[in-house]
Motif scaffolding. Structure first.
Motif, PDB file in Angstrom:
ATOM      1  N   GLU A   8     -10.715  -5.327   1.088  1.00  0.00           N
ATOM      2  CA  GLU A   8     -12.069  -5.397   0.617  1.00  0.00           C
ATOM      3  C   GLU A   8     -12.288  -5.673  -0.642  1.00  0.00           C
ATOM      4  O   GLU A   8     -13.316  -5.772  -1.081  1.00  0.00           O
ATOM      5  CB  GLU A   8     -12.665  -4.007   0.856  1.00  0.00           C
ATOM      6  N   LEU A   9     -11.410  -6.083  -1.468  1.00  0.00           N
ATOM      7  CA  LEU A   9     -11.426  -6.575  -2.808  1.00  0.00           C
ATOM      8  C   LEU A   9     -11.347  -8.064  -2.802  1.00  0.00           C
ATOM      9  O   LEU A   9     -11.318  -8.679  -3.856  1.00  0.00           O
ATOM     10  CB  LEU A   9     -10.355  -5.805  -3.647  1.00  0.00           C
ATOM     11  N   LEU A  10     -11.158  -8.576  -1.790  1.00  0.00           N
ATOM     12  CA  LEU A  10     -11.050 -10.020  -1.895  1.00  0.00           C
ATOM     13  C   LEU A  10     -12.204 -10.969  -2.355  1.00  0.00           C
ATOM     14  O   LEU A  10     -12.059 -12.067  -2.856  1.00  0.00           O
ATOM     15  CB  LEU A  10     -10.728 -10.634  -0.587  1.00  0.00           C
ATOM     16  N   THR A  11     -13.640 -10.317  -2.434  1.00  0.00           N
ATOM     17  CA  THR A  11     -14.545 -10.913  -3.032  1.00  0.00           C
ATOM     18  C   THR A  11     -14.865 -10.321  -4.138  1.00  0.00           C
ATOM     19  O   THR A  11     -15.952 -11.162  -4.912  1.00  0.00           O
ATOM     20  CB  THR A  11     -15.776 -10.882  -1.879  1.00  0.00           C
ATOM     21  N   HIS A  12     -14.072  -9.526  -5.015  1.00  0.00           N
ATOM     22  CA  HIS A  12     -14.444  -9.080  -6.223  1.00  0.00           C
ATOM     23  C   HIS A  12     -13.809 -10.264  -7.219  1.00  0.00           C
ATOM     24  O   HIS A  12     -13.012 -10.894  -6.895  1.00  0.00           O
ATOM     25  CB  HIS A  12     -13.504  -7.805  -6.455  1.00  0.00           C
ATOM     26  N   ARG A  13     -14.488 -10.130  -8.316  1.00  0.00           N
ATOM     27  CA  ARG A  13     -13.878 -11.198  -9.363  1.00  0.00           C
ATOM     28  C   ARG A  13     -13.299 -10.543 -10.642  1.00  0.00           C
ATOM     29  O   ARG A  13     -13.725  -9.547 -11.186  1.00  0.00           O
ATOM     30  CB  ARG A  13     -15.381 -11.934  -9.823  1.00  0.00           C
ATOM     31  N   ASN A  14     -12.408 -11.388 -11.190  1.00  0.00           N
ATOM     32  CA  ASN A  14     -11.642 -10.947 -12.379  1.00  0.00           C
ATOM     33  C   ASN A  14     -10.917  -9.604 -12.275  1.00  0.00           C
ATOM     34  O   ASN A  14     -11.084  -8.995 -13.193  1.00  0.00           O
ATOM     35  CB  ASN A  14     -12.575 -11.135 -13.559  1.00  0.00           C
ATOM     36  N   LEU A  15     -10.220  -9.419 -11.299  1.00  0.00           N
ATOM     37  CA  LEU A  15      -9.438  -8.168 -11.327  1.00  0.00           C
ATOM     38  C   LEU A  15      -8.141  -8.220 -11.802  1.00  0.00           C
ATOM     39  O   LEU A  15      -7.645  -9.358 -11.657  1.00  0.00           O
ATOM     40  CB  LEU A  15      -9.344  -7.343  -9.855  1.00  0.00           C
ATOM     41  N   THR A  16      -7.568  -7.308 -12.473  1.00  0.00           N
ATOM     42  CA  THR A  16      -6.170  -7.102 -12.818  1.00  0.00           C
ATOM     43  C   THR A  16      -5.475  -5.970 -11.830  1.00  0.00           C
ATOM     44  O   THR A  16      -6.079  -4.980 -11.901  1.00  0.00           O
ATOM     45  CB  THR A  16      -6.065  -6.785 -13.967  1.00  0.00           C
ATOM     46  N   VAL A  17      -4.786  -6.443 -10.862  1.00  0.00           N
ATOM     47  CA  VAL A  17      -4.251  -5.521  -9.895  1.00  0.00           C
ATOM     48  C   VAL A  17      -2.801  -5.429 -10.112  1.00  0.00           C
ATOM     49  O   VAL A  17      -1.934  -6.348 -10.190  1.00  0.00           O
ATOM     50  CB  VAL A  17      -4.357  -6.020  -8.442  1.00  0.00           C
ATOM     51  N   ILE A  18      -2.239  -3.884 -10.551  1.00  0.00           N
ATOM     52  CA  ILE A  18      -0.942  -3.837 -10.453  1.00  0.00           C
ATOM     53  C   ILE A  18      -0.426  -3.050  -9.016  1.00  0.00           C
ATOM     54  O   ILE A  18      -1.158  -2.177  -9.058  1.00  0.00           O
ATOM     55  CB  ILE A  18      -0.638  -2.707 -11.766  1.00  0.00           C
ATOM     56  N   THR A  19       0.679  -3.407  -8.772  1.00  0.00           N
ATOM     57  CA  THR A  19       1.234  -2.638  -7.391  1.00  0.00           C
ATOM     58  C   THR A  19       2.404  -2.941  -7.051  1.00  0.00           C
ATOM     59  O   THR A  19       3.427  -3.528  -7.648  1.00  0.00           O
ATOM     60  CB  THR A  19       0.367  -3.454  -6.218  1.00  0.00           C
ATOM     61  N   GLU A  35       9.156   3.393 -14.170  1.00  0.00           N
ATOM     62  CA  GLU A  35       9.058   2.605 -15.699  1.00  0.00           C
ATOM     63  C   GLU A  35       8.186   1.460 -15.756  1.00  0.00           C
ATOM     64  O   GLU A  35       7.214   1.551 -16.781  1.00  0.00           O
ATOM     65  CB  GLU A  35      10.368   2.296 -16.041  1.00  0.00           C
ATOM     66  N   PHE A  36       8.012   0.555 -14.871  1.00  0.00           N
ATOM     67  CA  PHE A  36       7.150  -0.495 -15.019  1.00  0.00           C
ATOM     68  C   PHE A  36       5.680   0.188 -15.017  1.00  0.00           C
ATOM     69  O   PHE A  36       4.815  -0.397 -15.622  1.00  0.00           O
ATOM     70  CB  PHE A  36       7.384  -1.421 -13.615  1.00  0.00           C
ATOM     71  N   MET A  37       5.278   1.089 -14.135  1.00  0.00           N
ATOM     72  CA  MET A  37       4.077   1.373 -14.043  1.00  0.00           C
ATOM     73  C   MET A  37       3.455   2.334 -15.277  1.00  0.00           C
ATOM     74  O   MET A  37       2.344   2.213 -15.790  1.00  0.00           O
ATOM     75  CB  MET A  37       3.911   2.447 -12.760  1.00  0.00           C
ATOM     76  N   ALA A  38       4.598   2.765 -16.109  1.00  0.00           N
ATOM     77  CA  ALA A  38       4.329   3.681 -17.120  1.00  0.00           C
ATOM     78  C   ALA A  38       3.748   2.723 -18.391  1.00  0.00           C
ATOM     79  O   ALA A  38       3.258   3.249 -19.252  1.00  0.00           O
ATOM     80  CB  ALA A  38       5.471   4.341 -17.582  1.00  0.00           C
ATOM     81  N   GLN A  39       3.982   1.345 -18.229  1.00  0.00           N
ATOM     82  CA  GLN A  39       3.471   0.582 -19.183  1.00  0.00           C
ATOM     83  C   GLN A  39       1.826   0.517 -19.298  1.00  0.00           C
ATOM     84  O   GLN A  39       1.101  -0.269 -20.167  1.00  0.00           O
ATOM     85  CB  GLN A  39       3.973  -0.872 -19.077  1.00  0.00           C
ATOM     86  N   PHE A  40       1.111   0.619 -18.320  1.00  0.00           N
ATOM     87  CA  PHE A  40      -0.215   0.440 -17.942  1.00  0.00           C
ATOM     88  C   PHE A  40      -1.168   1.792 -18.056  1.00  0.00           C
ATOM     89  O   PHE A  40      -0.802   2.851 -17.703  1.00  0.00           O
ATOM     90  CB  PHE A  40      -0.409   0.060 -16.559  1.00  0.00           C
ATOM     91  N   LYS A  41      -2.440   1.525 -18.382  1.00  0.00           N
ATOM     92  CA  LYS A  41      -3.429   2.394 -18.141  1.00  0.00           C
ATOM     93  C   LYS A  41      -4.647   1.935 -17.643  1.00  0.00           C
ATOM     94  O   LYS A  41      -5.523   1.411 -18.284  1.00  0.00           O
ATOM     95  CB  LYS A  41      -3.819   3.132 -19.680  1.00  0.00           C
ATOM     96  N   SER A  63       3.891   7.616  -7.384  1.00  0.00           N
ATOM     97  CA  SER A  63       2.719   8.121  -7.110  1.00  0.00           C
ATOM     98  C   SER A  63       2.102   8.850  -8.190  1.00  0.00           C
ATOM     99  O   SER A  63       0.993   8.874  -8.590  1.00  0.00           O
ATOM    100  CB  SER A  63       2.327   8.534  -5.589  1.00  0.00           C
ATOM    101  N   ARG A  64       2.948   9.863  -8.617  1.00  0.00           N
ATOM    102  CA  ARG A  64       2.520  10.923  -9.417  1.00  0.00           C
ATOM    103  C   ARG A  64       2.222  10.071 -11.008  1.00  0.00           C
ATOM    104  O   ARG A  64       1.494  10.501 -11.644  1.00  0.00           O
ATOM    105  CB  ARG A  64       3.722  11.846  -9.859  1.00  0.00           C
ATOM    106  N   ALA A  65       3.158   9.296 -11.164  1.00  0.00           N
ATOM    107  CA  ALA A  65       3.075   8.448 -12.525  1.00  0.00           C
ATOM    108  C   ALA A  65       1.614   7.600 -12.545  1.00  0.00           C
ATOM    109  O   ALA A  65       1.064   7.739 -13.304  1.00  0.00           O
ATOM    110  CB  ALA A  65       4.184   7.379 -12.592  1.00  0.00           C
ATOM    111  N   ILE A  66       1.516   6.934 -11.217  1.00  0.00           N
ATOM    112  CA  ILE A  66       0.446   6.288 -11.223  1.00  0.00           C
ATOM    113  C   ILE A  66      -1.052   7.180 -11.523  1.00  0.00           C
ATOM    114  O   ILE A  66      -1.990   6.629 -12.278  1.00  0.00           O
ATOM    115  CB  ILE A  66       0.077   5.637  -9.582  1.00  0.00           C
TER     116      ILE A  66
END
Length: 253
Positions: free
Chosen positions: A109-120, A158-164, A192-195
């Motif tokens: 559903e996010l395919l038409t959104h613009r200028n997203l930064t997605v971490i996954t 650890e990777f996820m902990a770098q983002f807010k 999931s808890r870290a996220i």
């Protein structure tokens, strides 16, 4: 005990939808309610279904249902929940999306959104969003779980902990009546808890059938969420708790 043809079809329906109802099955197979109840009882005795009021559900335990089965279950509900969630994600947002077939529906559903930064940590999410050329995709490292394309483990956390990020979009394998989110894999739960702890707003995307399932590991409580996107109203006691916790419940159209 071998299953008869009707029982095998009932099991296939349950695997496809997650739940079957006595009255619907009786009408479908043109048999009595008592016959269907007997079928469900025998399937429960075989350990493949759990009886619930008015029907039966796929048996829960210490391991999750296979990914392909989960992907097919409640597809319309997942799509509605995903649309409701994506509608509240503005362009130019940063988002962490975790594992799950409902979070993958959000990605579509996010395919038409613009200028997203997605971490996954979900390879399926990354592959979906590659089609959105204005979307920057950042994929976590970690151990690849081949069964569902998930990346888990300490390196992932650890990777996820770098983002807010502005938003965390998380799924769950099961929901307890007290509002706890539950899962099967401790390594996935740690991610999931870290996220959830990192994001400015944490959103759960789920369908009401998760209240009929159980899993052994607690993720977080709904009290820790900002928004819950669901296909139907939660039970009244849980809705009341969410109101007390200031957790907004959005029921998809």
């Amino acid at each position: 005990m071998a299953l008869n043809i009707r029982q095998m079809e009932i099991l296939e329906l349950a695997r496809a939808t997650g739940r079957v109802a006595v009255e619907d099955l009786a009408e479908r197979f043109d048999v009595t309610l008592q016959t269907i109840r007997r079928d469900l009882g025998e399937l429960a005795d075989q350990g493949v279904l759990d009886r619930v009021h008015g029907g039966a559900v796929i048996r829960s335990g210490v391991s999750n249902i296979g990914y392909e089965e989960r992907r097919r279950m409640h597809e319309d509900a997942k799509a509605a929940v995903a649309r409701a969630c994506a509608a509240r994600i503005p362009d130019n947002s940063s988002i962490i999306i975790n594992l799950g077939t409902t979070t993958e529906a959000v990605a579509r559903e996010l395919l038409t959104h613009r200028n997203l930064t997605v971490i996954t940590n979900n390879m399926n999410v990354a592959n979906i969003l590659v089609a959105n050329e204005s979307c920057e995709i950042m994929v976590a490292g970690g151990a690849l779980r081949r069964s569902d394309g998930g990346l888990v483990g300490d390196l992932t956390t650890e990777f996820m902990a770098q983002f807010k990020p502005d938003f965390a979009i998380i799924g769950t394998s099961a929901l307890d009546a007290d509002g706890d989110l539950l899962d099967f894999d401790m390594a996935e739960v740690r991610v999931s808890r870290a996220i959830a702890a990192l994001a400015r707003r944490t959103c759960l995307v789920t369908d009401i059938s998760k209240l009929e399932r159980s899993a052994p590991v607690r993720i977080i409580s709904m009290r820790d969420l900002d928004m819950v996107f669901v296909d139907q109203n939660l039970p009244a006691p849980l809705m009341q708790k969410c109101a007390e916790w200031d957790t907004q419940v959005i029921v998809a159209d």
